[in-house]
Motif scaffolding. Structure first.
Motif, PDB file in Angstrom:
ATOM      1  N   UNK A 189       0.843  -1.197   0.000  1.00  0.00           N
ATOM      2  CA  UNK A 189       0.000   0.000   0.000  1.00  0.00           C
ATOM      3  C   UNK A 189       0.877   1.244   0.000  1.00  0.00           C
ATOM      4  N   UNK A 190       0.237   2.385  -0.073  1.00  0.00           N
ATOM      5  CA  UNK A 190       0.958   3.651  -0.177  1.00  0.00           C
ATOM      6  C   UNK A 190       1.719   3.988   1.098  1.00  0.00           C
ATOM      7  N   UNK A 191       1.057   3.881   2.258  1.00  0.00           N
ATOM      8  CA  UNK A 191       1.711   4.266   3.510  1.00  0.00           C
ATOM      9  C   UNK A 191       1.143   3.453   4.661  1.00  0.00           C
ATOM     10  N   UNK A 218       0.183   4.468   7.778  1.00  0.00           N
ATOM     11  CA  UNK A 218      -0.542   5.131   8.862  1.00  0.00           C
ATOM     12  C   UNK A 218      -1.755   5.926   8.403  1.00  0.00           C
ATOM     13  N   UNK A 219      -1.636   6.711   7.368  1.00  0.00           N
ATOM     14  CA  UNK A 219      -2.707   7.630   6.989  1.00  0.00           C
ATOM     15  C   UNK A 219      -3.716   6.967   6.057  1.00  0.00           C
ATOM     16  N   UNK A 220      -4.988   7.266   6.281  1.00  0.00           N
ATOM     17  CA  UNK A 220      -6.029   6.866   5.348  1.00  0.00           C
ATOM     18  C   UNK A 220      -6.691   5.547   5.673  1.00  0.00           C
ATOM     19  N   UNK A 221      -7.802   5.317   4.969  1.00  0.00           N
ATOM     20  CA  UNK A 221      -8.624   4.149   5.230  1.00  0.00           C
ATOM     21  C   UNK A 221      -7.969   2.841   4.838  1.00  0.00           C
ATOM     22  N   UNK A 222      -7.126   2.842   3.790  1.00  0.00           N
ATOM     23  CA  UNK A 222      -6.490   1.601   3.371  1.00  0.00           C
ATOM     24  C   UNK A 222      -5.550   1.101   4.462  1.00  0.00           C
ATOM     25  N   UNK A 281      -1.815  -5.598  -4.471  1.00  0.00           N
ATOM     26  CA  UNK A 281      -1.466  -4.181  -4.616  1.00  0.00           C
ATOM     27  C   UNK A 281      -2.714  -3.337  -4.391  1.00  0.00           C
ATOM     28  N   UNK A 282      -2.596  -2.344  -3.515  1.00  0.00           N
ATOM     29  CA  UNK A 282      -3.764  -1.565  -3.103  1.00  0.00           C
ATOM     30  C   UNK A 282      -3.768  -0.182  -3.733  1.00  0.00           C
ATOM     31  N   UNK A 332      -4.844  -6.818  -7.896  1.00  0.00           N
ATOM     32  CA  UNK A 332      -4.953  -5.367  -7.685  1.00  0.00           C
ATOM     33  C   UNK A 332      -6.282  -5.058  -7.017  1.00  0.00           C
ATOM     34  N   UNK A 333      -6.212  -4.321  -5.918  1.00  0.00           N
ATOM     35  CA  UNK A 333      -7.390  -4.007  -5.105  1.00  0.00           C
ATOM     36  C   UNK A 333      -7.731  -2.531  -5.234  1.00  0.00           C
ATOM     37  N   UNK A 334      -8.908  -2.208  -5.792  1.00  0.00           N
ATOM     38  CA  UNK A 334      -9.366  -0.825  -5.943  1.00  0.00           C
ATOM     39  C   UNK A 334     -10.202  -0.427  -4.733  1.00  0.00           C
ATOM     40  N   UNK A 335      -9.732   0.552  -3.989  1.00  0.00           N
ATOM     41  CA  UNK A 335     -10.522   1.101  -2.887  1.00  0.00           C
ATOM     42  C   UNK A 335     -11.276   2.357  -3.314  1.00  0.00           C
TER      43      UNK A 335
END
Length: 481
Positions: A52-54, A56-60, A148-149, A169-172
């Motif tokens: 994922x991107x990070x 700590x931050x965000x819903x993912x 991959x998110x 690949x997971x689309x949120x």
């Protein structure tokens, strides 16, 4: 030139599904455990990586932090790594995110970014993704399954597939507000998405046309009822007391009595609050929206809907609650734009509060949101677009009546008139005020919606349901090669 991106691995604990038995029952837990065993057998020793991107931050990040320990505890070898990408990559993918949502990336008073700028950013995007994929592939087994998110990681798909991994690949992201803005963003991603072995969305209609339907899965997100954000507060703990300690509610009540499990989680420093006058009166009804400082959440629209259409005779105060913007320049820009709208309210700003909750201690942050939602009279989510909008289920789980825009997965969570109230559209400011007035004026109906909403979350949107769905995806994807 910024330094090359790295991959940061997040340490995961293990959580047994048996912890959920007092809430969902032994039968539900047993069915999930059986599905996890079947998935483990099909995986045949493969490790499942989530990227994922990070962290700590965000819903993912919150979703992964809550779900992955149960997958690991259920016998699935699970690891999680995040991109440590340069600032210019984050700036570009934020613009890409706004396009996918169908919302202009600039404020309404400024010219939005031309869609051609997405192509101008492709070289940066592909360089960062290629370097990140190389670093990840160096620590992965070729037989690994990689999830991959979201859009930040889509550029890794072809590289990790070429490395021998099974790639999902997971689309949120959810359905867009304006399709003409979203179309170029999906076109941008179309170079990478077909290389994935499987595609996952939160609900039907999200994934672009052209991807094989047989390779697509629906996995609705869920909330963890045992997390600090959703855990039932111990008897005798009044949320108002916790919020008084944070400087949010008038401190006209006694301190939290006794010793209890949350002593080490109570806020040690006041939250950052923008307001005129003192804290919220102890007995004032609270209308709350919890969201990121993000233009997709339409916080200026919420302010206008409340101040123009909610009857002041109810004495309600509006809380707009988001995470600290420290270190997030784009979020700080949105916060300042919201602050400008608030400043222009005149006397009406005494009933509107912009609240930043510190995020340096994640459990402390989550407990504060828990207390705010439980103390709220009405919870709203008037987004312009949503992936799923789990703040709706978070509030409903606490028995709060919810008013929300009919966008994204919110429409799956709320049965209008039975478990919450849906607006006629995402920009329906008058409808927002009328719905809030109805709930403030009829507490019996508000309580009924809250009870029904909690029951719907129990049936469909607790973490065991998500783990069950994802275990089935893994079983399907495991024998790809």
């Amino acid at each position: 030139m910024s330094s090359a991106p790295t991959a940061h691995e997040v340490r995961l604990s293990r959580a047994p599904l048996s912890w959920l038995e007092p809430i969902v029952g032994t039968e539900r837990v047993a069915s999930v455990e059986a599905e996890l065993r079947a998935a483990s057998d099909r995986l045949d020793g493969r490790t499942v990586w989530h990227i994922s991107d990070n962290p700590a931050r965000g819903g993912v990040a919150e979703l992964l932090r809550g779900n992955l320990p149960y997958l690991s505890g259920g016998g699935i070898s699970t690891r999680w790594a995040t991109l440590d990408a340069p600032p210019e990559f984050r700036q570009f993918t934020k613009a890409l995110y706004y396009h996918l949502c169908g919302v202009a990336p600039a404020s309404p008073t400024k010219k939005s970014m031309p869609t051609t700028d997405l192509e101008h950013g492709r070289r940066l995007y592909e360089r960062v993704c290629k370097e990140a994929a190389a670093r990840l592939a160096s620590v992965m087994d070729r037989r690994s399954v990689v999830v991959l998110h979201d859009h930040q990681t889509a550029g890794l798909i072809p590289h990790l597939r070429e490395a021998g991994c099974t790639v999902l690949w997971r689309a949120h992201i959810g359905s867009a507000l304006r399709q003409e803005l979203a179309a170029p963003a999906w076109d941008f991603l179309s170079r990478y998405l077909p290389s994935a072995h499987r595609h996952i969305a939160s609900y039907l209609g999200v994934l672009p046309a052209g991807l094989p339907e047989a390779d697509s899965h629906i996995v609705p997100p869920s909330i963890n009822p045992l997390s600090p954000k959703n855990l039932f507060l111990q008897p005798g703990i009044d949320p108002s007391r916790l919020l008084a300690a944070a400087g949010l509610i008038q401190n006209g009540i006694e301190a939290v009595p006794g010793v209890h499990a949350f002593n080490d989680l109570l806020l040690r420093h006041p939250v950052r609050i923008v307001r005129s006058g003192g804290p919220v009166p102890v007995d004032a009804p609270l209308v709350t929206q919890v969201s990121r400082w993000d233009r997709v959440k339409d916080i200026p629209g919420v302010i206008r809907g409340f101040t123009e259409h909610v009857d002041p005779a109810f004495g309600a105060h509006l809380l707009l609650v988001g995470p600290s913007t420290t270190g997030d320049r784009q979020a700080q820009q949105v916060f300042e734009e919201c602050r400008e709208v608030w400043s222009a309210l005149g006397k009406g700003r005494e009933r509107v509060h912009l609240v930043q909750v510190p995020t340096d201690n994640p459990s402390e942050h989550a407990l504060t949101i828990n207390a705010i939602q439980r103390r709220s009279t009405v919870v709203i989510q008037k987004s312009l677009a949503e992936g799923f909008g789990l703040t709706v289920s978070e509030a409903a789980w606490k028995g709060r009546p919810v008013v929300a825009a009919p966008v994204g997965g919110i429409q799956q969570q709320i049965e209008h008139g039975a478990t919450g109230l849906l607006l006629s559209g995402p920009r329906d400011l008058q409808g927002l005020g009328e719905a809030i007035n109805r709930l403030l004026g009829d507490r019996g109906y508000a309580d009924e919606l809250g009870r029904n909403g909690r029951e719907r979350v129990l049936r469909h949107f607790l973490i065991d349901s998500n783990v069950l769905s994802f275990a089935r995806v893994l079983s399907d994807a495991a024998p790809v090669h």
